[in-house]
Design a protein around this motif. Structure first.
Motif, PDB file in Angstrom:
ATOM      1  N   VAL A 145       0.869  -1.174  -0.024  1.00  0.00           N
ATOM      2  CA  VAL A 145      -0.024   0.025  -0.117  1.00  0.00           C
ATOM      3  C   VAL A 145       0.925   1.342   0.133  1.00  0.00           C
ATOM      4  CG1 VAL A 145      -2.156  -1.072   1.013  1.00  0.00           C
ATOM      5  CG2 VAL A 145      -0.492  -0.080   2.528  1.00  0.00           C
ATOM      6  N   ALA A 146       1.886   1.195   0.602  1.00  0.00           N
ATOM      7  CA  ALA A 146       3.035   2.269   0.469  1.00  0.00           C
ATOM      8  C   ALA A 146       3.919   2.518  -0.542  1.00  0.00           C
ATOM      9  CB  ALA A 146       3.658   2.159   1.979  1.00  0.00           C
ATOM     10  N   ALA A 147       3.637   1.481  -1.592  1.00  0.00           N
ATOM     11  CA  ALA A 147       4.659   1.185  -2.439  1.00  0.00           C
ATOM     12  C   ALA A 147       6.067   1.268  -2.316  1.00  0.00           C
ATOM     13  CB  ALA A 147       4.498   2.208  -3.789  1.00  0.00           C
ATOM     14  N   ILE A 148       6.496   0.413  -1.038  1.00  0.00           N
ATOM     15  CA  ILE A 148       7.856   0.367  -0.860  1.00  0.00           C
ATOM     16  C   ILE A 148       8.507  -0.963  -1.524  1.00  0.00           C
ATOM     17  CG2 ILE A 148       9.570   0.129   1.142  1.00  0.00           C
ATOM     18  CD1 ILE A 148       7.152   1.614   2.874  1.00  0.00           C
ATOM     19  N   PRO A 149       9.487  -0.873  -2.419  1.00  0.00           N
ATOM     20  CA  PRO A 149       9.895  -2.213  -2.708  1.00  0.00           C
ATOM     21  C   PRO A 149      10.677  -3.104  -1.531  1.00  0.00           C
ATOM     22  CG  PRO A 149      11.412  -0.336  -3.507  1.00  0.00           C
ATOM     23  CD  PRO A 149      10.312   0.301  -2.511  1.00  0.00           C
ATOM     24  N   ILE A 150      10.524  -4.259  -1.754  1.00  0.00           N
ATOM     25  CA  ILE A 150      11.110  -5.394  -0.832  1.00  0.00           C
ATOM     26  C   ILE A 150      12.428  -5.907  -1.354  1.00  0.00           C
ATOM     27  CG2 ILE A 150      10.644  -7.362   0.494  1.00  0.00           C
ATOM     28  CD1 ILE A 150       7.707  -6.962   0.271  1.00  0.00           C
ATOM     29  N   ASN A 151      13.494  -5.965  -0.670  1.00  0.00           N
ATOM     30  CA  ASN A 151      14.529  -6.614  -1.108  1.00  0.00           C
ATOM     31  C   ASN A 151      14.882  -7.842  -0.327  1.00  0.00           C
ATOM     32  OD1 ASN A 151      18.056  -5.406  -2.152  1.00  0.00           O
ATOM     33  ND2 ASN A 151      16.656  -7.360  -2.827  1.00  0.00           N
ATOM     34  N   ILE A 152      14.709  -9.230  -1.143  1.00  0.00           N
ATOM     35  CA  ILE A 152      14.982 -10.432  -0.476  1.00  0.00           C
ATOM     36  C   ILE A 152      16.481 -10.568  -0.673  1.00  0.00           C
ATOM     37  CG2 ILE A 152      14.454 -12.773  -0.186  1.00  0.00           C
ATOM     38  CD1 ILE A 152      11.966 -11.206   0.108  1.00  0.00           C
ATOM     39  N   ARG A 153      17.181 -10.881   0.440  1.00  0.00           N
ATOM     40  CA  ARG A 153      18.688 -10.834   0.692  1.00  0.00           C
ATOM     41  C   ARG A 153      19.109 -12.217   1.527  1.00  0.00           C
ATOM     42  NH1 ARG A 153      21.033  -5.622  -0.742  1.00  0.00           N
ATOM     43  NH2 ARG A 153      23.248  -6.772  -0.383  1.00  0.00           N
ATOM     44  N   ASN A 154      20.335 -12.391   1.254  1.00  0.00           N
ATOM     45  CA  ASN A 154      20.904 -13.588   1.894  1.00  0.00           C
ATOM     46  C   ASN A 154      22.087 -13.193   2.867  1.00  0.00           C
ATOM     47  OD1 ASN A 154      22.056 -15.982   2.648  1.00  0.00           O
ATOM     48  ND2 ASN A 154      22.390 -16.633   0.539  1.00  0.00           N
ATOM     49  N   THR A 155      21.648 -13.243   4.114  1.00  0.00           N
ATOM     50  CA  THR A 155      22.755 -12.962   5.418  1.00  0.00           C
ATOM     51  C   THR A 155      24.039 -13.751   5.274  1.00  0.00           C
ATOM     52  OG1 THR A 155      20.827 -12.658   6.848  1.00  0.00           O
ATOM     53  CG2 THR A 155      22.908 -13.258   7.743  1.00  0.00           C
ATOM     54  N   ASN A 156      24.116 -14.981   4.724  1.00  0.00           N
ATOM     55  CA  ASN A 156      25.166 -15.896   4.658  1.00  0.00           C
ATOM     56  C   ASN A 156      25.986 -15.560   3.013  1.00  0.00           C
ATOM     57  OD1 ASN A 156      24.452 -17.033   6.886  1.00  0.00           O
ATOM     58  ND2 ASN A 156      23.093 -18.544   5.805  1.00  0.00           N
ATOM     59  N   SER A 157      25.312 -14.540   2.402  1.00  0.00           N
ATOM     60  CA  SER A 157      26.070 -14.103   1.261  1.00  0.00           C
ATOM     61  C   SER A 157      25.523 -12.815   0.730  1.00  0.00           C
ATOM     62  CB  SER A 157      25.411 -15.319   0.010  1.00  0.00           C
ATOM     63  OG  SER A 157      26.287 -15.028  -1.218  1.00  0.00           O
ATOM     64  N   PRO A 158      26.094 -11.875   1.700  1.00  0.00           N
ATOM     65  CA  PRO A 158      25.461 -10.747   1.516  1.00  0.00           C
ATOM     66  C   PRO A 158      25.880  -9.812   0.436  1.00  0.00           C
ATOM     67  CG  PRO A 158      27.185 -10.686   3.185  1.00  0.00           C
ATOM     68  CD  PRO A 158      26.956 -11.851   2.827  1.00  0.00           C
ATOM     69  N   ASP A 159      26.843 -10.226  -0.298  1.00  0.00           N
ATOM     70  CA  ASP A 159      27.166  -9.666  -1.715  1.00  0.00           C
ATOM     71  C   ASP A 159      26.000  -9.792  -2.968  1.00  0.00           C
ATOM     72  OD1 ASP A 159      29.028  -8.289  -0.673  1.00  0.00           O
ATOM     73  OD2 ASP A 159      30.831  -9.891  -1.158  1.00  0.00           O
ATOM     74  N   ASP A 160      25.372 -10.865  -2.587  1.00  0.00           N
ATOM     75  CA  ASP A 160      24.276 -11.107  -3.862  1.00  0.00           C
ATOM     76  C   ASP A 160      23.334 -10.091  -3.674  1.00  0.00           C
ATOM     77  OD1 ASP A 160      25.802 -13.479  -4.082  1.00  0.00           O
ATOM     78  OD2 ASP A 160      24.285 -14.560  -3.251  1.00  0.00           O
ATOM     79  N   LYS A 161      22.873  -9.536  -4.897  1.00  0.00           N
ATOM     80  CA  LYS A 161      21.728  -8.761  -4.981  1.00  0.00           C
ATOM     81  C   LYS A 161      20.366  -8.874  -4.774  1.00  0.00           C
ATOM     82  CE  LYS A 161      21.616  -6.925  -9.040  1.00  0.00           C
ATOM     83  NZ  LYS A 161      21.687  -7.562 -10.204  1.00  0.00           N
ATOM     84  N   GLY A 162      20.121 -10.538  -4.469  1.00  0.00           N
ATOM     85  CA  GLY A 162      18.830 -10.985  -4.205  1.00  0.00           C
ATOM     86  C   GLY A 162      17.703 -10.519  -5.146  1.00  0.00           C
ATOM     87  N   THR A 163      16.552 -10.630  -4.578  1.00  0.00           N
ATOM     88  CA  THR A 163      15.341 -10.297  -5.546  1.00  0.00           C
ATOM     89  C   THR A 163      14.710  -9.133  -4.976  1.00  0.00           C
ATOM     90  OG1 THR A 163      14.854 -12.653  -5.805  1.00  0.00           O
ATOM     91  CG2 THR A 163      13.045 -11.179  -6.302  1.00  0.00           C
ATOM     92  N   LEU A 164      14.601  -8.282  -5.920  1.00  0.00           N
ATOM     93  CA  LEU A 164      13.589  -7.007  -5.495  1.00  0.00           C
ATOM     94  C   LEU A 164      12.186  -7.052  -6.146  1.00  0.00           C
ATOM     95  CD1 LEU A 164      14.353  -4.128  -4.579  1.00  0.00           C
ATOM     96  CD2 LEU A 164      14.601  -3.342  -7.044  1.00  0.00           C
ATOM     97  N   ILE A 165      11.551  -6.946  -5.099  1.00  0.00           N
ATOM     98  CA  ILE A 165       9.832  -6.977  -5.310  1.00  0.00           C
ATOM     99  C   ILE A 165       9.487  -5.446  -5.450  1.00  0.00           C
ATOM    100  CG2 ILE A 165       7.804  -7.799  -4.680  1.00  0.00           C
ATOM    101  CD1 ILE A 165       9.417  -9.619  -2.547  1.00  0.00           C
ATOM    102  N   VAL A 166       8.864  -5.041  -6.693  1.00  0.00           N
ATOM    103  CA  VAL A 166       8.482  -3.502  -6.803  1.00  0.00           C
ATOM    104  C   VAL A 166       7.121  -3.608  -7.417  1.00  0.00           C
ATOM    105  CG1 VAL A 166      10.567  -3.010  -7.436  1.00  0.00           C
ATOM    106  CG2 VAL A 166       9.144  -3.551  -9.240  1.00  0.00           C
ATOM    107  N   ASP A 167       6.365  -2.496  -7.070  1.00  0.00           N
ATOM    108  CA  ASP A 167       5.230  -2.251  -7.678  1.00  0.00           C
ATOM    109  C   ASP A 167       4.957  -2.131  -8.972  1.00  0.00           C
ATOM    110  OD1 ASP A 167       2.503  -1.525  -6.491  1.00  0.00           O
ATOM    111  OD2 ASP A 167       2.645   0.579  -7.550  1.00  0.00           O
ATOM    112  N   SER A 168       5.689  -1.724  -9.719  1.00  0.00           N
ATOM    113  CA  SER A 168       5.696  -1.543 -11.347  1.00  0.00           C
ATOM    114  C   SER A 168       6.984  -1.286 -11.823  1.00  0.00           C
ATOM    115  CB  SER A 168       4.552  -0.633 -11.793  1.00  0.00           C
ATOM    116  OG  SER A 168       4.936   0.596 -11.594  1.00  0.00           O
TER     117      SER A 168
END
Ligand code: ASP
Length: 443
Positions: free
Chosen positions: A254-277
């Motif tokens: 609802v606040a259109a804030i992106p979520i970034n899923i990251r890996n604590t054991n591999s902090p340099d990986d970019k992970g998955t970014l979840i966005v509104d559009s």
């Protein structure tokens, strides 16, 4: 300066070594201002999560086992304190928790102490203030989450802090008793805090480098999804992909804030970014594949059906009457199939058949079981040709018979129905065919 809210899951805080990684991540970026910890999770496969230890301990409160179970919980936390070399003691807290448990303070109260103590240690270790979730996360009398009140109080509170630790998973009821969210609920707290902080990013730190483009139990080493929209995520999670819980996405969505899923054991990986559009729908052609077993289709055929007005409505009315919601309705000229979950029609098959006969007197009525649905999801599919060709060639080459096809009106997904026995084979075949053609690659 951008604001980030960071949530760390149980595996990220399982022991002192994991706490060190978490501290390094937080200290590496001053924008990481609000921290939401889970309770310590499993350190190894056969280990028990602290939350489960707390549930077990509370269940044993009036038995001889209680002290032993309580001691084991203390040991987990003391082990972390020692491992971090902290000169802090939680003895007073333990005593209070122990007494409250004995006075039957509630199962939710007991479970919440995992996050509470984990937050206390993290706050001490990082030297940043602790805000008790019981002061800022509110539930209503009926147990539902009070998002307006929480947002009002929490956003005011956070304005007063540069940095803070807010434990996940619990809040307070109007009668001052503790209530938890459902299991895994620290994700929800993280999202609530991100919204209240008006954060620019919600980082959700876990033990994987993002969401996989297909179930890794079926496909070996699938690619990670780079960027995914909320709508795609919804499609994939609806079709069984184990991604974030819908409730945990809502406050940030609802606040259109992106979520970034990251890996604590591999902090340099970019992970998955979840966005509104995403502007110009940049990214891969196909975002992910997910599927579920346990469907059946009911096909109704009647000559000249195409010219009869109201036919579809009459059929669907029967399902409505029996409280069955449909998943898909692929149709032909003289036939309509209604795809539903096996569970939703269990025990009602005969009544549905009788009602359909009495309302439209079909030429044929067929119930086919053992149907699995596979959804290929990708916002990039609209701008690329040849997707279906590769999809069906892949399935044909693997010897999978396609029993149903449905393309979502949004062109966000293509759904294929296969026999349950072909389910895994079909997912693999689709993944391999798309992967070989670079459809998962970011363009
Ligand atoms: N500790 C809680 C659980 O195990 C909540 C969480 O970790 O998100 O379910």
């Amino acid at each position: 300066m951008p604001i980030k809210t960071v949530k760390f899951g149980g595996s990220s805080l399982a022991d002192a070594n994991q706490f060190k990684k978490v501290a390094a991540i937080i200290n590496a970026d001053p924008d990481r201002r609000f921290v939401v910890p889970s309770a310590p999770g499993k350190r190894f496969k056969e280990d028990t999560k602290v939350t489960d230890m707390l549930y077990d301990c509370y269940a044993a409160v009036d038995t001889d086992d209680f002290d032993r179970l309580f001691e084991a919980i203390k040991e987990r936390f003391n082990g972390i304190i020692e491992g971090l070399g902290l000169d802090m003691s939680l003895e007073k807290e333990y005593e209070k928790i122990r007494n409250s448990m004995i006075l039957h303070a509630g199962r939710d109260y007991a479970a919440s102490r995992g996050e509470y103590l984990s937050g206390k240690i993290l706050s001490y270790y990082l030297n940043i203030p602790f805000i008790d979730a019981a002061k800022v996360i509110f539930f209503r009398e009926d147990g539902s989450f009070d998002s307006e009140r929480t947002d009002e109080v929490l956003s005011e509170k956070l304005k007063q802090y540069e940095h803070a630790v807010i434990p996940g998973f619990y809040g307070v009821r109007p009668n001052d008793t503790i209530k938890t969210f459902s299991r895994g609920g620290s994700d929800i707290t993280g999202a609530i805090v991100a919204r209240a902080a008006r954060a620019d990013l919600y980082e959700n730190w876990t033990d994987v480098s993002g969401f996989c483009a297909a179930d890794p139990r079926i496909v070996e080493n699938p690619k990670y999804i780079d960027v995914i929209t909320y709508r795609e995520l919804r499609e994939l999670s609806y079709m069984g992909a184990s991604v974030l819980h819908e409730d945990s996405i809502f406050p940030v969505r609802v606040a259109a804030i992106p979520i970034n899923i990251r890996n604590t054991n591999s902090p340099d990986d970019k992970g998955t970014l979840i966005v509104d559009s995403i502007r110009d729908n940049l990214g891969a052609t196909v975002t992910g594949i997910a599927g579920k077993k346990g469907f059946c289709s009911i096909t109704v055929e009647k000559d000249m059906m195409n010219s009869a007005v109201g036919f579809g409505r009459k059929i669907l009315q029967v399902f409505e009457k029996h409280g069955v919601s449909f998943e898909h309705i692929p149709s032909g000229i003289d036939s309509v199939s209604v795809v539903v979950t096996e569970a939703s029609v269990a025990g009602k098959e005969k009544a549905i058949k009788e009602d359909i006969y009495s309302i439209i007197d079909p030429d044929r009525f067929e119930l086919e079981r053992d149907l699995a649905l596979i959804s290929v999801v990708g916002r990039g599919m609209v701008r690329k040709h040849g997707i279906s060709a590769k999809l069906f060639t892949g399935l044909a080459e693997a010897g999978v018979n396609v029993r149903m096809i449905d393309q979502g009106a949004s062109e966000l997904n293509i759904i294929v129905g296969v026999s349950e026995k072909d389910f895994e084979k079909a997912i693999k075949a689709i993944y391999d065919s798309f992967n070989a053609n670079g459809f998962f690659d970011v363009k």
